[in-house]
Scaffold this motif. Structure first.
Motif, PDB file in Angstrom:
ATOM      1  N   GLN A   8       0.836  -1.217   0.000  1.00 25.38           N
ATOM      2  CA  GLN A   8       0.000   0.000   0.000  1.00 25.38           C
ATOM      3  C   GLN A   8       0.865   1.259   0.000  1.00 25.38           C
ATOM      4  O   GLN A   8       0.513   2.261  -0.610  1.00 25.38           O
ATOM      5  CB  GLN A   8      -0.935  -0.010   1.213  1.00 25.38           C
ATOM      6  N   HIS A   9       2.010   1.201   0.690  1.00 26.88           N
ATOM      7  CA  HIS A   9       2.923   2.357   0.683  1.00 26.88           C
ATOM      8  C   HIS A   9       3.488   2.588  -0.725  1.00 26.88           C
ATOM      9  O   HIS A   9       3.635   3.732  -1.162  1.00 26.88           O
ATOM     10  CB  HIS A   9       4.081   2.130   1.662  1.00 26.88           C
ATOM     11  N   GLN A  10       3.812   1.506  -1.410  1.00 29.68           N
ATOM     12  CA  GLN A  10       4.351   1.644  -2.778  1.00 29.68           C
ATOM     13  C   GLN A  10       3.316   2.303  -3.686  1.00 29.68           C
ATOM     14  O   GLN A  10       3.637   3.178  -4.494  1.00 29.68           O
ATOM     15  CB  GLN A  10       4.738   0.271  -3.328  1.00 29.68           C
ATOM     16  N   HIS A  34      -8.091   4.750   2.423  1.00 27.07           N
ATOM     17  CA  HIS A  34      -8.223   3.293   2.553  1.00 27.07           C
ATOM     18  C   HIS A  34      -7.047   2.726   3.363  1.00 27.07           C
ATOM     19  O   HIS A  34      -7.236   1.933   4.287  1.00 27.07           O
ATOM     20  CB  HIS A  34      -8.257   2.661   1.146  1.00 27.07           C
ATOM     21  N   HIS A  35      -5.855   3.171   3.020  1.00 23.76           N
ATOM     22  CA  HIS A  35      -4.656   2.676   3.706  1.00 23.76           C
ATOM     23  C   HIS A  35      -4.669   3.067   5.195  1.00 23.76           C
ATOM     24  O   HIS A  35      -4.414   2.240   6.067  1.00 23.76           O
ATOM     25  CB  HIS A  35      -3.398   3.228   3.024  1.00 23.76           C
ATOM     26  N   ILE A  36      -4.976   4.327   5.457  1.00 27.96           N
ATOM     27  CA  ILE A  36      -4.993   4.817   6.843  1.00 27.96           C
ATOM     28  C   ILE A  36      -6.049   4.052   7.655  1.00 27.96           C
ATOM     29  O   ILE A  36      -5.774   3.601   8.774  1.00 27.96           O
ATOM     30  CB  ILE A  36      -5.263   6.349   6.860  1.00 27.96           C
ATOM     31  N   GLU A  96      -7.214   1.102   7.139  1.00 26.03           N
ATOM     32  CA  GLU A  96      -6.796  -0.283   7.336  1.00 26.03           C
ATOM     33  C   GLU A  96      -5.710  -0.378   8.414  1.00 26.03           C
ATOM     34  O   GLU A  96      -5.771  -1.236   9.285  1.00 26.03           O
ATOM     35  CB  GLU A  96      -6.298  -0.856   6.003  1.00 26.03           C
ATOM     36  N   GLU A  97      -4.745   0.537   8.346  1.00 30.52           N
ATOM     37  CA  GLU A  97      -3.676   0.526   9.355  1.00 30.52           C
ATOM     38  C   GLU A  97      -4.237   0.760  10.766  1.00 30.52           C
ATOM     39  O   GLU A  97      -3.804   0.136  11.731  1.00 30.52           O
ATOM     40  CB  GLU A  97      -2.666   1.642   9.046  1.00 30.52           C
ATOM     41  N   GLU A  98      -5.197   1.683  10.859  1.00 28.83           N
ATOM     42  CA  GLU A  98      -5.756   1.976  12.182  1.00 28.83           C
ATOM     43  C   GLU A  98      -6.602   0.809  12.690  1.00 28.83           C
ATOM     44  O   GLU A  98      -6.605   0.520  13.894  1.00 28.83           O
ATOM     45  CB  GLU A  98      -6.564   3.287  12.136  1.00 28.83           C
ATOM     46  N   GLU A 136       9.112  10.166   6.604  1.00 30.01           N
ATOM     47  CA  GLU A 136       9.314  10.211   8.054  1.00 30.01           C
ATOM     48  C   GLU A 136       8.325   9.307   8.781  1.00 30.01           C
ATOM     49  O   GLU A 136       8.684   8.613   9.723  1.00 30.01           O
ATOM     50  CB  GLU A 136       9.196  11.662   8.557  1.00 30.01           C
ATOM     51  N   HIS A 137       7.084   9.315   8.330  1.00 27.94           N
ATOM     52  CA  HIS A 137       6.063   8.491   8.989  1.00 27.94           C
ATOM     53  C   HIS A 137       6.353   6.996   8.767  1.00 27.94           C
ATOM     54  O   HIS A 137       6.268   6.204   9.697  1.00 27.94           O
ATOM     55  CB  HIS A 137       4.677   8.864   8.453  1.00 27.94           C
ATOM     56  N   MET A 138       6.720   6.651   7.558  1.00 23.65           N
ATOM     57  CA  MET A 138       6.992   5.235   7.263  1.00 23.65           C
ATOM     58  C   MET A 138       8.242   4.748   7.989  1.00 23.65           C
ATOM     59  O   MET A 138       8.301   3.622   8.477  1.00 23.65           O
ATOM     60  CB  MET A 138       7.137   5.016   5.756  1.00 23.65           C
ATOM     61  N   ALA A 182       6.899   5.747  12.539  1.00 23.17           N
ATOM     62  CA  ALA A 182       5.631   5.212  13.043  1.00 23.17           C
ATOM     63  C   ALA A 182       5.247   3.869  12.399  1.00 23.17           C
ATOM     64  O   ALA A 182       4.884   2.920  13.094  1.00 23.17           O
ATOM     65  CB  ALA A 182       4.528   6.239  12.820  1.00 23.17           C
ATOM     66  N   ASP A 183       5.335   3.790  11.069  1.00 23.25           N
ATOM     67  CA  ASP A 183       4.896   2.550  10.407  1.00 23.25           C
ATOM     68  C   ASP A 183       5.884   1.403  10.637  1.00 23.25           C
ATOM     69  O   ASP A 183       5.477   0.241  10.740  1.00 23.25           O
ATOM     70  CB  ASP A 183       4.687   2.795   8.902  1.00 23.25           C
ATOM     71  N   ARG A 184       7.156   1.735  10.707  1.00 26.48           N
ATOM     72  CA  ARG A 184       8.130   0.662  10.994  1.00 26.48           C
ATOM     73  C   ARG A 184       7.958   0.139  12.423  1.00 26.48           C
ATOM     74  O   ARG A 184       8.081  -1.052  12.675  1.00 26.48           O
ATOM     75  CB  ARG A 184       9.563   1.152  10.768  1.00 26.48           C
TER      76      ARG A 184
HETATM   77 FE   LIG Z   1       1.289   3.655   6.406  1.00 22.92          FE
END
Ligand SMILES: [Fe+2]
Ligand SMILES: [Fe+2]
Length: 191
Positions: free
Chosen positions: A74-76, A111-113, A115-117, A172-174, A177-179
């Motif tokens: 999703q990040h890609q 959609h991505h946000i 799903e992550e939440e 920065e977020h990836m 926070a995402d890592r």
């Molecule tokens: Fe993300």
């Protein structure tokens, strides 16, 4: 202002030889003088479309991997859609086409946000509140872009600021926070 300083850093590191000294020294002057009138000069610098494309695109790379395949995919896609929007503006596509590119980006980002939440809630992730706050910042950034595009004409300066801000936030977020989330999920699955 900050975006243009970042741009100079990118230009300095450029090894392709596409950026000539005249342009680079103009950027130095801009950074040193640091005022609005010099900032506007940047939009008059003669940079060809190809050169603009060269430093405006940013792609997902392995250093951003969270270790969770679905999130990484999703990040890609997110990077791809941001590049599509930047390119549509840079190629001076019609306002309708630019707004369409933004809509695709918004749709995927939401959609991505979501799903992550949802994953964080399902797994009682302790960093949920901070993570969600950062997602809200990104949504606000997208809202700002939409309100600009719906009311004003696209300028080179706007494209530079927008792409710097949006890619900076994503990276920065990836990277943080995402890592962290990925690490948490992988550890939870192991236990
Ligand atoms: Fe993300
Ligand atoms: Fe996230």
């Amino acid at each position: 202002m900050r975006g243009c300083i970042d741009m100079y850093e990118i230009l300095k590191k450029d090894e392709s030889g596409l950026i000539n000294n005249k342009i680079a020294s103009s950027m130095v002057k801009f950074v040193q003088e640091d005022n609005d009138s010099v900032i506007m000069d940047i939009s008059r610098i003669n940079i060809s479309g190809d050169v603009l494309m060269h430093f405006m695109n940013s792609n997902w790379d392995a250093v951003l991997s969270t270790g969770v395949d679905n999130i990484d995919r999703q990040h890609q896609e997110l990077f791809k859609l941001i590049n599509n929007l930047v390119n549509a503006m840079n190629e001076e596509k019609s306002k309708i086409e630019i707004i369409e590119a933004l809509s695709s980006l918004e749709e995927h980002a939401i959609h991505h946000i979501n799903e992550e939440e949802a994953i964080q809630k399902q797994n009682n992730y302790p960093g949920f509140d901070i993570h969600q706050m950062q997602h809200e910042e990104f949504k606000e950034c997208l809202r700002d872009i939409r309100s600009f595009l719906e009311t004003r004409e696209v300028s080179t300066l706007f494209i530079i600021h927008m792409q710097q801000k949006i890619f900076k936030w994503c990276r920065e977020h990836m990277l943080n926070a995402d890592r962290d989330l990925g690490e948490f999920l992988i550890n939870s699955r192991r236990n």
